[in-house]
Design a protein around this motif. Sequence first.
Motif, short mmCIF file in Angstrom:
data_model
loop_
_atom_site.label_atom_id
_atom_site.label_comp_id
_atom_site.label_asym_id
_atom_site.label_seq_id
_atom_site.Cartn_x
_atom_site.Cartn_y
_atom_site.Cartn_z
N LEU A 156 0.83 -1.20 0.00
CA LEU A 156 0.00 0.00 0.00
C LEU A 156 0.86 1.26 0.00
O LEU A 156 1.66 1.48 0.92
N ASN A 157 0.68 2.07 -1.04
CA ASN A 157 1.39 3.34 -1.15
C ASN A 157 0.40 4.41 -1.59
O ASN A 157 0.10 4.53 -2.79
N ILE A 158 -0.12 5.15 -0.63
CA ILE A 158 -1.08 6.21 -0.92
C ILE A 158 -0.34 7.55 -0.86
O ILE A 158 0.10 7.98 0.21
N TYR A 159 -0.21 8.18 -2.01
CA TYR A 159 0.40 9.50 -2.09
C TYR A 159 -0.69 10.57 -2.08
O TYR A 159 -1.85 10.31 -2.40
N ARG A 160 -0.32 11.78 -1.74
CA ARG A 160 -1.27 12.90 -1.84
C ARG A 160 -1.61 13.12 -3.32
O ARG A 160 -0.72 13.19 -4.16
N ASP A 183 4.48 4.71 6.31
CA ASP A 183 5.01 3.94 5.18
C ASP A 183 3.95 3.71 4.11
O ASP A 183 4.27 3.52 2.93
N SER A 184 2.69 3.69 4.52
CA SER A 184 1.59 3.48 3.57
C SER A 184 0.99 4.79 3.08
O SER A 184 0.56 4.90 1.93
N PHE A 185 0.94 5.79 3.95
CA PHE A 185 0.46 7.13 3.59
C PHE A 185 1.69 8.01 3.42
O PHE A 185 2.23 8.55 4.38
N LEU A 209 -8.84 12.72 -2.17
CA LEU A 209 -8.88 11.37 -2.74
C LEU A 209 -7.77 10.54 -2.14
O LEU A 209 -6.60 10.92 -2.17
N LEU A 210 -8.14 9.38 -1.59
CA LEU A 210 -7.18 8.39 -1.13
C LEU A 210 -7.13 7.27 -2.16
O LEU A 210 -8.10 6.55 -2.35
N ILE A 211 -6.00 7.15 -2.85
CA ILE A 211 -5.87 6.15 -3.90
C ILE A 211 -4.42 5.68 -3.98
O ILE A 211 -3.49 6.48 -3.82
N ASP A 212 -4.25 4.39 -4.19
CA ASP A 212 -2.94 3.81 -4.47
C ASP A 212 -2.94 3.45 -5.95
O ASP A 212 -3.42 2.39 -6.34
N PHE A 213 -2.40 4.36 -6.77
CA PHE A 213 -2.44 4.15 -8.21
C PHE A 213 -1.24 3.35 -8.72
O PHE A 213 -1.13 3.11 -9.92
N ASP A 214 -0.38 2.93 -7.81
CA ASP A 214 0.75 2.08 -8.20
C ASP A 214 0.36 0.60 -8.06
O ASP A 214 1.12 -0.20 -7.52
N TYR A 215 -0.80 0.26 -8.54
CA TYR A 215 -1.34 -1.09 -8.45
C TYR A 215 -1.11 -1.78 -9.79
O TYR A 215 -1.67 -1.36 -10.81
N PRO A 216 -0.30 -2.82 -9.83
CA PRO A 216 0.10 -3.38 -11.12
C PRO A 216 -1.01 -4.10 -11.88
O PRO A 216 -0.83 -4.40 -13.07
N TYR A 217 -2.14 -4.36 -11.24
CA TYR A 217 -3.21 -5.14 -11.88
C TYR A 217 -4.39 -4.26 -12.30
O TYR A 217 -5.45 -4.78 -12.62
N TRP A 218 -4.19 -2.96 -12.32
CA TRP A 218 -5.25 -2.01 -12.66
C TRP A 218 -5.80 -2.31 -14.05
O TRP A 218 -5.06 -2.43 -15.02
N HIS A 219 -7.12 -2.43 -14.13
CA HIS A 219 -7.86 -2.65 -15.39
C HIS A 219 -7.37 -3.88 -16.15
O HIS A 219 -7.30 -3.89 -17.38
N THR A 220 -7.04 -4.93 -15.38
CA THR A 220 -6.66 -6.20 -15.99
C THR A 220 -7.48 -7.33 -15.37
O THR A 220 -8.19 -7.14 -14.36
N GLN A 221 -7.33 -8.52 -15.94
CA GLN A 221 -8.00 -9.70 -15.42
C GLN A 221 -7.39 -10.17 -14.09
O GLN A 221 -7.95 -11.05 -13.43
N SER A 230 -6.00 -7.63 3.47
CA SER A 230 -6.91 -7.18 4.52
C SER A 230 -6.24 -6.15 5.43
O SER A 230 -6.90 -5.27 5.99
N GLU A 231 -4.90 -6.25 5.57
CA GLU A 231 -4.18 -5.28 6.39
C GLU A 231 -4.26 -3.88 5.77
O GLU A 231 -4.36 -2.89 6.49
N SER A 232 -4.23 -3.81 4.46
CA SER A 232 -4.35 -2.51 3.79
C SER A 232 -5.74 -1.91 4.01
O SER A 232 -5.88 -0.71 4.30
N LEU A 233 -6.76 -2.75 3.88
CA LEU A 233 -8.12 -2.27 4.13
C LEU A 233 -8.25 -1.78 5.57
O LEU A 233 -8.84 -0.73 5.84
#
Length: 249
Positions: A156-160, A183-185, A209-221, A230-233
Amino acid sequence: MAFGPRIPGSSASKETVEYIRAELDKFGWQVEVQQFDHEGVVLNNLVAHQNSNPPDVLIGAHYDTRQISDQENDSALRSLPVPGANDGTSGTAVLMELARSLEGQDSNIWLVFFDGEDQGHINDWDWSVGAQYFADNLVVTPKSVIVIDMIGDQDLNIYREKQSDQDLCGQIWKSAEELGLSDSFIDQEKYAMLDDHLPFVQLGIPSCLLIDFDYPYWHTQSDVLEHISSESLQAVGDVLLKWLSDYSD
C-alpha cells in the motif's frame, strides 16, 4: 465479488445495490437509492446517513467495475470485464465496515456508494458519472468530502493526490502518522487523478482522494482477491476513524 462484474445496469450491479442496502440496514443506517438514467442505462447511487442533519463529512467510493480490461497485455483478454477486487470493491468494503464501526453513533456522516465511476471512454461515457450526478443534485452541502478508491494493494502506497484539498489531506496524513502508518500514507504529491472527488472539487468543497495508483493489476483480469490485503483495508479504515475522531467536529 461473487455477484460478478458490476457493470452499470447489470444484474450483478442490482444485486450489489440490494446487498449493500441490506447490510447497512442491519447497522441502523438510513439508506436512500438515487436512481437516474444515463445514456439509456439506469444507474444507482446509494446514500447512507444516521440522521436528517446536513452532513459534516461525506465519505464515498465507487462499486462499479470496468466492463473492459483495457490495460491487459494479452489483447485477447481486453474485451473481458475487470473482476475489480481492488478497483471497485476495496473502497466499497471499507465503507461498509465503517458503517458497522459507526453503528449507533448518530453522526453527521454520509456514506455514499457511487455507480458509474469506471466506464470512461466506453460508449462515449465520461468517468465519474454517478458522482457527477450526485454533486449536480446536491440539496445540502457537506463540509468536506473524502473519496477512497483502490486501497487494497498488498504493497500500500497512498500519495497525496494533486487536485485534492491539501489542508484536508494534511489532516488525514497526520492521523496516519500518529497511527504509525507513514510507510503506507506517503506525504508527497504524485498523481492528478480523474476520480469521484473532482465533481466536489469543482463545487469548491474541500475534498481528498485516497488512492494507491501504483497497483500493477489495474484494469486487468488479475485484479482479483488474491492480490488484496486485509491489512491494507484495515489501515485505511483505521486512519479514517481516527481522522473522524480528531477532526470531524
